[in-house]
Scaffold this active site. Structure first.
Site, PDB file in Angstrom:
ATOM      1  CG  ASP A   1       7.448  11.527   9.370  1.00 19.11           C
ATOM      2  OD1 ASP A   1       7.126  10.921  10.415  1.00 19.11           O
ATOM      3  OD2 ASP A   1       7.664  10.941   8.291  1.00 19.11           O
TER       4      ASP A   1
ATOM      5  CE1 TYR B   1      10.496   0.567   6.722  1.00 14.31           C
ATOM      6  CE2 TYR B   1       8.937  -0.163   5.055  1.00 14.31           C
ATOM      7  CZ  TYR B   1       9.670   0.847   5.641  1.00 14.31           C
ATOM      8  OH  TYR B   1       9.574   2.123   5.177  1.00 14.31           O
TER       9      TYR B   1
ATOM     10  CG  HIS C   1       9.075   6.771  11.719  1.00 13.45           C
ATOM     11  ND1 HIS C   1       8.674   6.352  10.471  1.00 13.45           N
ATOM     12  CD2 HIS C   1       8.637   8.053  11.833  1.00 13.45           C
ATOM     13  CE1 HIS C   1       8.028   7.323   9.861  1.00 13.45           C
ATOM     14  NE2 HIS C   1       7.997   8.379  10.664  1.00 13.45           N
TER      15      HIS C   1
ATOM     16  NE  ARG D   1      16.830 -21.258 -14.565  1.00  8.98           N
ATOM     17  CZ  ARG D   1      16.870 -22.015 -13.469  1.00  8.98           C
ATOM     18  NH1 ARG D   1      15.855 -22.791 -13.151  1.00  8.98           N
ATOM     19  NH2 ARG D   1      17.931 -22.006 -12.689  1.00  8.98           N
TER      20      ARG D   1
ATOM     21  CD  GLN E   1       4.024  -5.456  12.534  1.00  8.85           C
ATOM     22  OE1 GLN E   1       3.542  -5.769  13.602  1.00  8.85           O
ATOM     23  NE2 GLN E   1       4.114  -4.209  12.119  1.00  8.85           N
TER      24      GLN E   1
ATOM     25  NE  ARG F   1       6.538   6.627   2.780  1.00  7.24           N
ATOM     26  CZ  ARG F   1       5.279   6.228   2.961  1.00  7.24           C
ATOM     27  NH1 ARG F   1       4.863   5.845   4.148  1.00  7.24           N
ATOM     28  NH2 ARG F   1       4.426   6.226   1.959  1.00  7.24           N
TER      29      ARG F   1
ATOM     30  CE  LYS G   1      11.647   0.271  12.325  1.00  5.91           C
ATOM     31  NZ  LYS G   1      11.417   1.652  11.853  1.00  5.91           N
TER      32      LYS G   1
END
Length: 181
Positions: free
Chosen positions: A168, A132, A62, A23, A46, A59, A72
């Site tokens: 950035d 994330y 950060h 499957r 979150q 990106r 994270k």
């Protein structure tokens, strides 16, 4: 899941144990008991989902400032990215060192990023999507970043950088005044 330590203390590449049949496949992406074995006891408060359309886009890098640092966990669910973390912990033996790895829909790999790290990525394909998990809520005004091309860090990006946001590009370069977080 299989947790493999990276070269930066307390960060892990997480490989899923995939169960396949006619499957398709099934894999667990989070188990509180298994994550407790690597010292993770925070709640994921979150979740975010990003889409980046153009190959070569960067990106990052950060992070959130104390006392709002976050853990994270990142997973690529479509396409592929070169995912990078930088250790910004002032008392760490790997302070200002980076680690990078490919995350892709094909390898189903995740990256576990502890508090005190900057995070970013470069898309290796068009139409890359990431999920994330965050242990802290996003707090406007406490976010910061390190320039993706900071010579002190020396990240070796696999592709020429394209489509870097104005935000950035305006992150500061590290100087002698940077003491970490």
């Amino acid at each position: 899941m299989t947790f493999t330590s990276t070269s930066l203390q307390a960060s892990f590449v997480v490989d899923l144990n995939v169960f396949k049949d006619d499957r398709g496949w099934f894999a667990r992406t989070y188990c509180k008991d298994e994550f407790a074995q690597i010292g993770h006891d925070a709640e994921w408060v979150q979740m975010n989902h990003s889409f980046t359309s153009k190959k070569g886009t960067i990106r990052g890098m950060h992070f959130q400032l104390p006392p709002f640092e976050e853990i994270k966990m990142v997973r690529c669910i479509s396409g592929a990215v070169y995912d990078v973390i930088i250790d910004l912990r002032k008392d760490s033996a790997t302070f200002l060192q980076y680690f990078g790895t490919e995350l892709s829909a094909g390898n189903r790999r995740m990256l576990y990023i502890p508090k005190g790290f900057a995070h970013g990525f470069q898309t290796l394909s068009d139409d890359a999507e990431l999920i994330y998990h965050h242990s802290q809520f996003y707090k406007p005004g406490v976010e910061s970043g390190i320039r993706y091309d900071d010579p002190v860090i020396g990240i070796q990006w696999p592709l020429q950088a394209v489509n870097v946001s104005e935000r950035d590009l305006n992150h500061s370069l590290i100087d002698n005044n940077f003491k970490g977080i």
